[in-house]
Design a protein around this motif. Sequence first.
Motif, short mmCIF file in Angstrom:
data_model
loop_
_atom_site.label_atom_id
_atom_site.label_comp_id
_atom_site.label_asym_id
_atom_site.label_seq_id
_atom_site.Cartn_x
_atom_site.Cartn_y
_atom_site.Cartn_z
N TYR A 27 0.86 -1.18 0.00
CA TYR A 27 0.00 0.00 0.00
C TYR A 27 0.89 1.23 0.00
CZ TYR A 27 -3.82 -3.00 1.77
OH TYR A 27 -4.77 -3.97 1.93
N CYS A 28 0.44 2.29 -0.65
CA CYS A 28 1.14 3.56 -0.54
C CYS A 28 0.14 4.65 -0.13
CB CYS A 28 1.84 3.95 -1.82
SG CYS A 28 2.86 5.44 -1.58
N HIS A 29 0.52 5.39 0.90
CA HIS A 29 -0.34 6.46 1.42
C HIS A 29 0.16 7.84 1.02
CE1 HIS A 29 -2.64 3.74 4.09
NE2 HIS A 29 -1.52 3.07 4.20
N GLY A 142 8.92 12.31 -1.22
CA GLY A 142 8.74 11.78 -2.54
C GLY A 142 7.46 11.10 -2.92
N THR A 143 7.54 10.47 -4.01
CA THR A 143 6.36 10.04 -4.74
C THR A 143 6.30 8.54 -4.83
OG1 THR A 143 7.67 10.22 -6.73
CG2 THR A 143 6.33 12.09 -6.16
N GLN A 144 7.08 7.84 -4.06
CA GLN A 144 7.24 6.42 -4.32
C GLN A 144 6.60 5.59 -3.24
OE1 GLN A 144 9.94 8.11 -2.96
NE2 GLN A 144 10.46 9.27 -4.78
N SER A 145 6.25 4.39 -3.59
CA SER A 145 5.81 3.43 -2.60
C SER A 145 7.01 2.60 -2.23
CB SER A 145 4.68 2.59 -3.13
OG SER A 145 5.05 1.93 -4.30
#
Length: 145
Positions: A27-29, A142-145
């Motif tokens: 999951y990425c929040h 940043g933008t990463q999971s």
Amino acid sequence: MTAPHTGGCRCGAVRFEASAEPHHISYCHCSDCRRASGAPVSAFVGFMADQIALDGKALTTFENGPVTRSFCGICGSPIAYVDERLSNHIYFMLGAMDMPAYFRPTLHAHVREQLPFLHMPDDLPRHLRTSVPRPSSSNPGGTQS
Ligand SMILES: [Zn+2]
Ligand SMILES: [Zn+2]
């Protein structure tokens, strides 16, 4: 279920297939994924890019620093992201997989940015920021999971 694993967009113009098992499911929040997906939390299935076949004629991409996100240029479904600092990795939206229930996430990333009303009562590891170390990360927000 074993590979190949298939997926695509909702209109069918973008299709992809992975010939191996994923190396990463999370999951990425983070707020960047939130903007890109429109959903309060995103989930990704990571494969090695050289184990992927992608019919990408309808694919459109958007670059944001080292991260390039792709989506179907016809129906708008988000498809994947790649990070130039993670060579040979590609992370597909879990919801783009044909059999999404097979890909059970194993961790949460960027929980520092998790929405306060979103409750996910599991015992998975929770990473305040990214769960995949970048070789020379200079983008901690940043933008990463
Ligand atoms: Zn489509
Ligand atoms: Zn994210």
